[in-house]
Design an enzyme around this catalytic site. Structure first.
Site, PDB file in Angstrom:
ATOM      1  N   LEU A 187      -0.423  12.239 -17.699  1.00  0.00           N
ATOM      2  CA  LEU A 187      -1.060  13.397 -18.334  1.00  0.00           C
ATOM      3  C   LEU A 187      -2.586  13.417 -18.171  1.00  0.00           C
ATOM      4  CD1 LEU A 187      -0.790  15.929 -20.103  1.00  0.00           C
ATOM      5  CD2 LEU A 187      -1.018  14.441 -22.113  1.00  0.00           C
TER       6      LEU A 187
ATOM      7  N   LEU B 220       0.819  -1.226   0.000  1.00  0.00           N
ATOM      8  CA  LEU B 220       0.000   0.000   0.000  1.00  0.00           C
ATOM      9  C   LEU B 220       0.848   1.269   0.000  1.00  0.00           C
ATOM     10  CD1 LEU B 220      -2.918  -1.094   2.390  1.00  0.00           C
ATOM     11  CD2 LEU B 220      -2.769  -1.313  -0.105  1.00  0.00           C
TER      12      LEU B 220
ATOM     13  N   TYR C 205      14.570   3.853 -14.011  1.00  0.00           N
ATOM     14  CA  TYR C 205      13.327   3.072 -13.958  1.00  0.00           C
ATOM     15  C   TYR C 205      13.272   2.082 -15.127  1.00  0.00           C
ATOM     16  CZ  TYR C 205       8.395   2.154 -15.037  1.00  0.00           C
ATOM     17  OH  TYR C 205       7.228   1.546 -15.377  1.00  0.00           O
TER      18      TYR C 205
ATOM     19  N   ARG D 263      11.458  18.881 -21.324  1.00  0.00           N
ATOM     20  CA  ARG D 263      12.127  18.149 -20.242  1.00  0.00           C
ATOM     21  C   ARG D 263      13.204  17.263 -20.863  1.00  0.00           C
ATOM     22  NH1 ARG D 263       6.987  15.682 -17.134  1.00  0.00           N
ATOM     23  NH2 ARG D 263       6.822  14.752 -19.183  1.00  0.00           N
TER      24      ARG D 263
HETATM   25  N1  LIG Z   1       0.772   3.143 -15.350  1.00  0.00           N
HETATM   26  C1  LIG Z   1       1.423   3.071 -16.511  1.00  0.00           C
HETATM   27  O1  LIG Z   1       1.179   3.854 -17.442  1.00  0.00           O
HETATM   28  C2  LIG Z   1       2.502   2.037 -16.713  1.00  0.00           C
HETATM   29  C3  LIG Z   1       3.180   2.012 -17.933  1.00  0.00           C
HETATM   30  C4  LIG Z   1       4.167   1.045 -18.126  1.00  0.00           C
HETATM   31  C5  LIG Z   1       4.432   0.111 -17.143  1.00  0.00           C
HETATM   32  N2  LIG Z   1       3.773   0.171 -15.978  1.00  0.00           N
HETATM   33  C6  LIG Z   1       4.112  -0.830 -14.925  1.00  0.00           C
HETATM   34  O2  LIG Z   1       2.910  -1.401 -14.466  1.00  0.00           O
HETATM   35  C7  LIG Z   1       3.003  -1.712 -13.068  1.00  0.00           C
HETATM   36  C8  LIG Z   1       1.844  -1.085 -12.335  1.00  0.00           C
HETATM   37  O3  LIG Z   1       1.847   0.324 -12.540  1.00  0.00           O
HETATM   38  P1  LIG Z   1       0.740   1.228 -11.839  1.00  0.00           P
HETATM   39  O4  LIG Z   1       0.595   2.460 -12.649  1.00  0.00           O
HETATM   40  O5  LIG Z   1      -0.451   0.397 -11.554  1.00  0.00           O
HETATM   41  O6  LIG Z   1       1.514   1.600 -10.489  1.00  0.00           O
HETATM   42  P2  LIG Z   1       0.948   1.686  -9.010  1.00  0.00           P
HETATM   43  O7  LIG Z   1       1.940   2.478  -8.232  1.00  0.00           O
HETATM   44  O8  LIG Z   1      -0.463   2.154  -9.020  1.00  0.00           O
HETATM   45  O9  LIG Z   1       0.980   0.163  -8.538  1.00  0.00           O
HETATM   46  C9  LIG Z   1       2.119  -0.442  -7.943  1.00  0.00           C
HETATM   47  C10 LIG Z   1       1.645  -1.193  -6.713  1.00  0.00           C
HETATM   48  O10 LIG Z   1       2.757  -1.860  -6.117  1.00  0.00           O
HETATM   49  C11 LIG Z   1       2.718  -1.663  -4.704  1.00  0.00           C
HETATM   50  N3  LIG Z   1       4.082  -1.774  -4.205  1.00  0.00           N
HETATM   51  C12 LIG Z   1       5.137  -0.979  -4.516  1.00  0.00           C
HETATM   52  N4  LIG Z   1       6.246  -1.411  -3.876  1.00  0.00           N
HETATM   53  C13 LIG Z   1       5.881  -2.508  -3.152  1.00  0.00           C
HETATM   54  C14 LIG Z   1       6.587  -3.419  -2.309  1.00  0.00           C
HETATM   55  N5  LIG Z   1       7.890  -3.252  -2.045  1.00  0.00           N
HETATM   56  N6  LIG Z   1       5.908  -4.441  -1.737  1.00  0.00           N
HETATM   57  C15 LIG Z   1       4.578  -4.594  -1.981  1.00  0.00           C
HETATM   58  N7  LIG Z   1       3.859  -3.784  -2.783  1.00  0.00           N
HETATM   59  C16 LIG Z   1       4.502  -2.740  -3.365  1.00  0.00           C
HETATM   60  C17 LIG Z   1       2.114  -0.279  -4.526  1.00  0.00           C
HETATM   61  O11 LIG Z   1       1.562  -0.060  -3.261  1.00  0.00           O
HETATM   62  C18 LIG Z   1       1.065  -0.265  -5.645  1.00  0.00           C
HETATM   63  O12 LIG Z   1      -0.165  -0.762  -5.201  1.00  0.00           O
HETATM   64  C19 LIG Z   1       4.370  -1.201 -12.627  1.00  0.00           C
HETATM   65  O13 LIG Z   1       5.269  -2.285 -12.610  1.00  0.00           O
HETATM   66  C20 LIG Z   1       4.759  -0.213 -13.711  1.00  0.00           C
HETATM   67  O14 LIG Z   1       6.152  -0.141 -13.860  1.00  0.00           O
HETATM   68  C21 LIG Z   1       2.810   1.111 -15.733  1.00  0.00           C
END
Ligand SMILES: NC(=O)c1ccc[n+]([C@@H]2O[C@H](COP(=O)([O-])OP(=O)(O)OC[C@H]3O[C@@H](n4cnc5c(N)ncnc54)[C@H](O)[C@@H]3O)[C@@H](O)[C@H]2O)c1
Length: 354
Positions: free
Chosen positions: A203, A46, A154, A294
């Protein structure tokens, strides 16, 4: 690929562990898995996710996956046929200022979970990867063969995770799939599950916060790119299309592993176009302020997802930008405080019940 992956029959996949299932993408995938009848366990610390986003029919474990003891406990308590790994620290800017921590946490959590998955005989592992592995490139038709060259820690951490998966599959036979998302966006159509990142850096939610009056304007970083209107062009994929891609990958892993797909709509929209469509959808003016470019922002990043479409029959059904923004607007206008709102006492899950 190891023998098991090539030849052995696999058990039916019933129990799915969704790491990071309280976050934006993970919660939508967990919701879909529950609806399809999988037994889902969400594990999350969380840190950026929300307990209220977890479907009520999923089991929930509060744990920090950087800690091996916590991971061991989790796997000692349950049997998981497949793992979907969404956990990550995801802020590109922060990763530039904290490269060591980002790489340690993203690679460390992956290694902890993958180690346990292999030790406990899980059959399938799906990793959330990202277009950021292509970050320093500029492209409007980025397929899986594009040279990878992350432009930030990242993206680098995700590329490392991809490579670790490759070796784990080769040596241990666990079947793996890598999904490289472009920009995940939108919200569940039922209106009670959506994006609530803090801080928000994406965005579309930022633009909608301006429409809601919660932010005075949206910054546009650079209007002198070689694109039709001078602003950066990106590919937005609806989070429910992403969820469907995960299910397709899960099913395909029954027949073999080593899967790797770019997931995007294949259409690029500029920052100006996003703002314009958001103004039409919300019926509100959205103030903008132009800033300098940026560092590291490519002019254009658009996916070629034909491999996913041809091999797994996936379609970006909801990834038209207007549909994405309409669904996001329904979520944001109904829940301006995100998951904090008191009207979310019974969370995401009017949605999960449907
Ligand atoms: N949102 C995007 O546009 C996007 C694009 C490309 C890739 N991703 C990848 O998709 C995945 C999800 O992205 P998102 O936007 O849902 O992010 P998010 O931050 O909403 O979800 C990540 C979740 O992981 C949990 N978390 C983080 N570190 C933790 C740990 N050490 N132990 C347990 N839980 C942990 C967080 O509490 C969160 O609920 C990520 O791996 C991200 O790199 C997302």
């Amino acid at each position: 690929m190891a023998d098991r992956s090539a030849s052995q029959a696999v058990r039916p996949i019933e129990n799915v562990l969704v790491t990071g299932g309280a976050g934006f993408v993970g919660s939508h995938v967990a919701w879909l898995l529950c609806r399809l009848g999988f037994r889902v366990t969400v594990v999350d610390n969380l840190s950026t996710g929300h307990r209220a986003a977890v479907p009520p029919s999923a089991a929930f474990a509060l744990a920090d996956l950087r800690q091996t003891e916590a991971v061991d406990k989790l796997f000692a308590r349950g049997r998981y046929d497949a793992i979907m790994h969404f956990v990550a620290r995801t802020l590109v800017g922060e990763s530039n200022s904290q490269p060591i921590d980002y790489i340690r946490d993203n690679v460390g959590t992956l290694c902890n979970v993958l180690r346990a998955a292999v030790d406990h005989g899980a059959q399938a592992f799906i990793l959330s990867s990202t277009a950021s592995i292509f970050d320093s490139r500029d492209g409007s038709d980025i397929d899986e063969d594009q040279v990878v060259s992350p432009g930030n820690p990242y993206g680098e951490s995700k590329l490392m995770c991809e490579k670790i998966l490759f070796w784990a599959e080769r040596s241990h036979g666990i079947r793996t799939a890598i999904l490289r998302y472009f920009n995940a966006a939108g919200a569940h159509f039922a209106g009670d599950l959506g994006e609530d990142h803090r801080p928000e850096t994406h965005l579309i939610p930022l633009v909608l916060e301006v429409a809601l009056g919660r932010r005075p304007h949206i910054d546009i970083f650079g209007e002198d790119y070689p694109t039709p209107d001078g602003t950066c062009v990106r590919d937005y994929v609806h989070v429910l299309d992403l969820a469907a891609a995960h299910v397709k990958a899960l099913v395909a892993l029954r027949d073999g592993g080593g899967l790797k797909y770019n997931v995007g709509s294949g259409k690029g929209y500029s920052v100006r176009q996003v703002i314009e469509i958001a103004e039409q959808v919300t019926g509100r003016g959205i103030a903008t302020v132009t800033r300098p470019r940026r560092a590291g922002d490519p002019a254009s990043l658009v996916a070629n997802s034909r491999k996913l479409q041809c091999e797994l029959g996936w379609r970006p059904l909801h990834s038209d930008l207007r549909t994405i923004i309409r669904s996001a607007w329904a979520w944001h206008s109904r829940h301006p405080n995100g998951f904090d709102a008191s009207d979310l006492a019974s969370p995401a899950n009017a949605a999960a019940a449907r």
